[in-house]
Design a protein around this motif. Structure first.
Motif, PDB file in Angstrom:
ATOM      1  N   UNK A  20       0.862  -1.187   0.000  1.00 43.44           N
ATOM      2  CA  UNK A  20       0.000   0.000   0.000  1.00 43.44           C
ATOM      3  C   UNK A  20       0.892   1.228   0.000  1.00 43.44           C
ATOM      4  N   UNK A  21       0.764   2.048  -1.035  1.00 43.53           N
ATOM      5  CA  UNK A  21       1.621   3.224  -1.165  1.00 43.53           C
ATOM      6  C   UNK A  21       1.122   4.366  -0.283  1.00 43.53           C
ATOM      7  N   UNK A  22       2.050   5.128   0.244  1.00 40.74           N
ATOM      8  CA  UNK A  22       1.721   6.301   1.049  1.00 40.74           C
ATOM      9  C   UNK A  22       1.151   7.403   0.166  1.00 40.74           C
ATOM     10  N   UNK A  23       0.313   8.241   0.744  1.00 40.08           N
ATOM     11  CA  UNK A  23      -0.260   9.367  -0.002  1.00 40.08           C
ATOM     12  C   UNK A  23       0.837  10.281  -0.543  1.00 40.08           C
ATOM     13  N   UNK A  24       1.948  10.368   0.169  1.00 44.10           N
ATOM     14  CA  UNK A  24       3.027  11.273  -0.238  1.00 44.10           C
ATOM     15  C   UNK A  24       3.649  10.899  -1.572  1.00 44.10           C
ATOM     16  N   UNK A  25       3.439   9.658  -2.029  1.00 45.70           N
ATOM     17  CA  UNK A  25       3.996   9.257  -3.323  1.00 45.70           C
ATOM     18  C   UNK A  25       3.222   9.854  -4.488  1.00 45.70           C
ATOM     19  N   UNK A  26       1.993  10.291  -4.217  1.00 49.85           N
ATOM     20  CA  UNK A  26       1.144  10.767  -5.301  1.00 49.85           C
ATOM     21  C   UNK A  26       0.543   9.647  -6.124  1.00 49.85           C
ATOM     22  N   UNK A  27       0.734   8.401  -5.684  1.00 52.69           N
ATOM     23  CA  UNK A  27       0.230   7.240  -6.421  1.00 52.69           C
ATOM     24  C   UNK A  27      -0.444   6.250  -5.481  1.00 52.69           C
ATOM     25  N   UNK A  87      -1.765  -0.080  -7.917  1.00 52.03           N
ATOM     26  CA  UNK A  87      -1.589  -1.447  -7.413  1.00 52.03           C
ATOM     27  C   UNK A  87      -0.124  -1.827  -7.547  1.00 52.03           C
ATOM     28  N   UNK A  88       0.484  -2.174  -6.413  1.00 49.43           N
ATOM     29  CA  UNK A  88       1.899  -2.558  -6.397  1.00 49.43           C
ATOM     30  C   UNK A  88       2.015  -3.923  -5.735  1.00 49.43           C
ATOM     31  N   UNK A  94      11.012   1.480  -7.453  1.00 46.84           N
ATOM     32  CA  UNK A  94       9.567   1.677  -7.365  1.00 46.84           C
ATOM     33  C   UNK A  94       9.163   3.041  -7.902  1.00 46.84           C
ATOM     34  N   UNK A  95       9.857   4.090  -7.486  1.00 47.05           N
ATOM     35  CA  UNK A  95       9.526   5.430  -7.977  1.00 47.05           C
ATOM     36  C   UNK A  95       9.678   5.522  -9.493  1.00 47.05           C
ATOM     37  N   UNK A 116       9.871   4.333   3.296  1.00 43.09           N
ATOM     38  CA  UNK A 116       9.361   5.705   3.252  1.00 43.09           C
ATOM     39  C   UNK A 116       8.186   5.848   2.298  1.00 43.09           C
ATOM     40  N   UNK A 117       7.970   4.834   1.462  1.00 41.27           N
ATOM     41  CA  UNK A 117       6.973   4.932   0.392  1.00 41.27           C
ATOM     42  C   UNK A 117       5.728   4.097   0.635  1.00 41.27           C
TER      43      UNK A 117
END
Length: 314
Positions: free
Chosen positions: A75-82, A86-87, A128-129, A153-154
């Protein structure tokens, strides 16, 4: 004269530092001066516990080092903008790709890829980024990730929902027929190398595997090495480190700052027979960890023996 110089150099080496001719602590098998102590600054400084802070750190270490075929959604953090993407964290991807962007837009992140930039969590974060901004296809790193975010962090969450697979058919689950044909040879080879594996349900990060001539349980534990060795020594001296009839505690792997005790099991044991005994062992281990009294002579001897039965993976 040369012998005297070498002795003087050893005496002047600061306590706690790794000497240039000593094995590198990353487990590469190279001398430190030829690996993470290289004069040219490459590879990057070694990080002893890179996955600390990740949800289910022990499972992440197991999936990276011990488990052939498994997946877990991230589950990606909101800070990633994504945060809506689905990861999927995967042990291994086709052609050992660092990451893949599927036609559906899903990102698959390969956990077992070795970039050797010093911090695998930062390497995974960079991959990932990059994948989140890439078109469908294979994604990888060609340069060190610098000071970018690490994987922890992500992502967010308290734990991973790990699925252990019998093989790598998940590679082609959503692939077109033409893509399946292209992956057929690699899929067959990967499946042939994958030992049957199962994750226990009563405890975390414990994985049964059948390697043919033997079965094993390999269990990644979160405690620091010193207290954990003390506790395991207490149990070993008390005869409390067997799991089921025919099992034998044989040693430990050391990987990414954590220890993974290993038991040999009789062929035919299977994972189901280990569930109750693993839960009982976890309770005994917790009690041993809470015991802060000095080790007895027998326990110190057991600890020394256990420390000599460690194999460093990373």
């Amino acid at each position: 004269m040369a012998k005297k110089s070498r002795t003087k150099a050893r005496q002047q080496q600061p306590a706690g530092e790794v000497g240039p001719r000593q094995p590198c602590p990353c487990g590469s098998g190279k001398r430190y001066k030829a690996c993470h102590g290289a004069a040219d600054g490459a590879p990057a400084p070694f990080v002893s516990r890179p996955f600390e802070g990740l949800p289910s750190e022990c499972d992440v270490v197991a999936l990276r080092e011990l488990v052939p075929a498994a997946t877990a959604p991230l589950t990606l953090a909101d800070s990633t903008g994504h945060a809506d993407r689905v990861v999927q964290l995967c042990t291994l991807l086709p052609m050992a790709a660092p990451a893949m962007v599927r036609d559906s837009g899903e990102v698959w992140l390969g956990l077992q890829v070795q970039h050797n930039f010093g911090d695998p969590a930062r390497d995974l974060g960079a991959v990932l980024l990059k994948a989140l901004e890439s078109e469908p296809g294979i994604v990888g790193l060609t340069d060190p990730p610098g000071e970018g975010p690490r994987l922890q962090d992500l992502v967010v969450g308290d734990g991973l929902d790990v699925t252990v697979h019998d093989g790598f058919e998940f590679w082609i689950a959503d692939a077109a027929e033409s893509d399946r044909a292209a992956l057929a040879a690699g899929l067959e080879q990967a499946n042939a190398a994958a030992s049957p594996t199962a994750r226990l349900t009563t405890v975390e990060a414990a994985y049964w595997t059948n390697v043919g001539a033997k079965e094993h349980l390999r269990w990644v534990l979160p405690e620091e090495e010193g207290p954990l060795l003390d506790a395991l020594a207490r149990l070993h001296a008390a005869g409390q480190d067997a799991l089921v009839d025919g099992s034998r505690f044989v040693g430990m792997f050391r990987a990414h700052g954590l220890l993974a005790p290993v038991w040999d099991l009789a062929v035919g044991t299977g994972p189901e027979a280990l569930e109750e005994s693993a839960e009982r062992f976890a309770a005994d281990l917790a009690a041993a960890l809470a015991d802060t009294s000095d080790l007895t002579t027998e326990q110190r001897s057991a600890r020394s023996g256990l420390a000599n039965r460690q194999v460093t993976l990373r």
